[in-house]
Design an enzyme around this catalytic site. Sequence first.
Site, PDB file in Angstrom:
ATOM      1  N   CYS A   1      -4.119  -1.523   5.543  1.00  0.00           N
ATOM      2  CA  CYS A   1      -3.833  -0.137   5.216  1.00  0.00           C
ATOM      3  C   CYS A   1      -5.070   0.593   4.703  1.00  0.00           C
ATOM      4  O   CYS A   1      -5.560   0.297   3.611  1.00  0.00           O
ATOM      5  CB  CYS A   1      -2.758  -0.161   4.137  1.00  0.00           C
ATOM      6  SG  CYS A   1      -2.362   1.398   3.469  1.00  0.00           S
TER       7      CYS A   1
ATOM      8  N   CYS B   1       0.830  -1.197   0.000  1.00  0.00           N
ATOM      9  CA  CYS B   1       0.000   0.000   0.000  1.00  0.00           C
ATOM     10  C   CYS B   1       0.872   1.257   0.000  1.00  0.00           C
ATOM     11  O   CYS B   1       0.582   2.236  -0.697  1.00  0.00           O
ATOM     12  CB  CYS B   1      -0.922  -0.013   1.217  1.00  0.00           C
ATOM     13  SG  CYS B   1      -2.020   1.401   1.295  1.00  0.00           S
TER      14      CYS B   1
END
EC number: 2.8.1.13
Length: 389
Positions: free
Chosen positions: A200, A100
């Site tokens: 995330c 991420c």
Amino acid sequence: MKRVVVGLSGGVDSSVAAYLCQKQGYDVIGLFMKNWHDDSVTISEECPWLDDSNDAMMVAEKLGIPFQTIDLSEEYKSRIVDYMFKEYQNGRTPNPDVLCNREIKFDVFLKIAESLGADYVATGHYCRKNITEDNGQKTYHLLSGLDQNKDQSYFLCQINQEQLSKILFPVGELQKSEVRQIAAEQGLITADKRDSQGLCFVGKVKLPEFLQQQLKPKTGQVVEIDANHEIYKQKISKDIESQSQKHLYQASYGKVVGEHPGAHFFTKGQRKGLNIGGTPEPLFVVETDVKNNIIYVGQGKSHPGLYRNGLKVLNHEIHWLREDLKLNIGEQQNYLARIRYRQPLENATLYQKENALYVIFENPQTAIAEGQFVAWYNNDELIGSGVIN
């Protein structure tokens, strides 16, 4: 006045990062990333994105900075979620947070920030950055956060020099307690908010339900391998290839102790979710075989099946944040390394061979899982990383 776009997540760290940037005289804009739409797999009471978005908005309001929510769910699905499904399906254990940062926060998000005229993006990561210059050539150094309990440099192990040149880490020099104190002093709504444990920017996800969206349950056998089995008595050769190889199991090596819903839902070192009792010590997953849909387990956290001295990273999956320190074929170098977040750094030697990079630890490591990232450091500077093969 340089412009900074802060990724406001609705947590205390990014809130204080925004405040500190403002205090340092930057022109600050707050952006909240919406990366997920499917509420059926998030534990909504734990970390709903809507609450986070509202908290981020209220922080921006309090600080008097412009605020906007941006929807990156399409990019997140194609770059992170699809990758996760594929990795689990292949019996590997991905790290979506590392991905991420590389693919979303410091690529897609960074480009959006630049389109808003930003000179930098800032986040609430507990990391530090240093810059050195030699003959007009700048080198950016990613350093561990000063709060050793919160250091998040591992999660940034896949970013590059260009990305690092554009990032600010305002809370990297602080302890978590100091961050909360600043938030409280400034009357920020997030001062006492607990840290999210989720993926995330997705929230807390029920991983099995999440994976079952794409990966169908498939009943298979759980086979227990005795700690005294012959496979563990074979003398391990000192050559680096042997030390990096995992044990190859067969169902005939142990006894069937239960069933599981699908080998691809489990990872090495896992203890929870097996739902098998009656053993003197708890059972841990020592290996998953997705091809034959078998999970191999062993009793106790000192089971020899959990430990290995080394690991291998294929050449195309090696990443040097410090390109200038890249090893050439035949070279070796001592570093500190870790194979998971919050693991203490361990002494290791890196060997660059023709086909792969080998990381051999001074002490055996537990639950080395393919698909995870190994990161290596020189003292507190992150030098490079790679996907464990």
